[in-house]
Design a protein around this motif. Structure first.
Motif, PDB file in Angstrom:
ATOM      1  N   CYS A 129      35.851  44.554  45.559  1.00 58.58           N
ATOM      2  CA  CYS A 129      35.805  43.149  45.970  1.00 58.58           C
ATOM      3  C   CYS A 129      35.080  43.045  47.312  1.00 58.58           C
ATOM      4  CB  CYS A 129      37.214  42.571  46.089  1.00 58.58           C
ATOM      5  SG  CYS A 129      37.164  40.818  46.523  1.00 58.58           S
ATOM      6  N   CYS A 181      40.364  40.708  51.333  1.00 58.96           N
ATOM      7  CA  CYS A 181      41.064  40.859  50.049  1.00 58.96           C
ATOM      8  C   CYS A 181      42.047  42.036  50.119  1.00 58.96           C
ATOM      9  CB  CYS A 181      40.047  41.103  48.936  1.00 58.96           C
ATOM     10  SG  CYS A 181      40.815  41.279  47.310  1.00 58.96           S
ATOM     11  N   THR A 235      42.798  44.149  48.041  1.00 53.37           N
ATOM     12  CA  THR A 235      42.321  45.394  47.415  1.00 53.37           C
ATOM     13  C   THR A 235      41.528  46.261  48.397  1.00 53.37           C
ATOM     14  OG1 THR A 235      40.312  44.304  46.614  1.00 53.37           O
ATOM     15  CG2 THR A 235      42.191  44.349  45.111  1.00 53.37           C
ATOM     16  N   CYS A 254      37.600  37.679  41.380  1.00 51.16           N
ATOM     17  CA  CYS A 254      38.670  38.588  41.790  1.00 51.16           C
ATOM     18  C   CYS A 254      40.023  37.969  41.444  1.00 51.16           C
ATOM     19  CB  CYS A 254      38.577  38.871  43.288  1.00 51.16           C
ATOM     20  SG  CYS A 254      39.891  39.964  43.886  1.00 51.16           S
ATOM     21  N   CYS A 313      42.024  37.509  45.242  1.00 52.21           N
ATOM     22  CA  CYS A 313      41.592  36.550  46.262  1.00 52.21           C
ATOM     23  C   CYS A 313      40.762  35.412  45.676  1.00 52.21           C
ATOM     24  CB  CYS A 313      40.828  37.260  47.376  1.00 52.21           C
ATOM     25  SG  CYS A 313      39.201  37.854  46.888  1.00 52.21           S
TER      26      CYS A 313
HETATM   27 ZN   LIG Z   1      39.296  40.069  46.114  1.00 53.86          ZN
END
Ligand SMILES: [Zn+2]
Length: 153
Positions: A110, A115, A117, A138, A141
């Protein structure tokens, strides 16, 4: 040599492994990169080859490796017209469709720096928004990521 038999030779010059054909031109090395193929395998690469259907294409042959589902998904993200053939004993035993999955797990990073992740050990997860031009969203987010921003893990 007739056109037909040349075509036959091209495919069967691999004893056992995978042929990735009709990659967009210039994507051969990227394909090897996303598959994590290093210098431990016999690989044949053709770049900017003539293609009857799509003008120019790249081609990759990987000896001794058959792609799994996650690897096929990565290759699908590189180009829509790509074909993957599994070769055993010099023959094509399987031709996998390189369809874009409706969800992509753990293949794409991402680009949103905030985010989750990119901070926690969470596997990335994207939903397909649009196939052409490619856009994914995503799951965490909600950021929409275009093909240009796509970074494969
Ligand atoms: Zn994301």
């Amino acid at each position: 040599m007739k056109e037909e038999s040349r075509e036959f030779y091209k495919v069967t010059s691999l004893r056992q492994g995978t042929v990735i054909d009709h990659l967009p031109p210039g994507m051969a090395l990227k394909a090897l990169e996303v598959l994590g193929i290093g210098t431990d395998r016999v690989v044949t690469i053709g770049m900017y080859l003539e293609s009857k259907k799509w003008g120019r294409k790249d081609l990759v042959k990987i000896e001794g490796k058959e792609l799994n589902e996650a690897e096929v998904a990565k290759i699908a993200l590189l180009g829509r017209h790509t074909t993957i053939s599994i070769i055993r004993d010099w023959r094509v035993v399987d031709k996998l469709p390189v369809l874009l999955p409706s969800e992509i797990h753990g293949v794409v990073r991402c680009p949103n720096p905030s985010c989750i992740t990119n901070h926690d050990p969470v596997r990335t997860r994207f939903r397909m928004e649009q196939e052409e031009p490619l856009k994914v969203r995503c799951f965490y987010c909600e950021r929409v990521v275009s093909k240009e921003e796509l970074e494969l893990l």
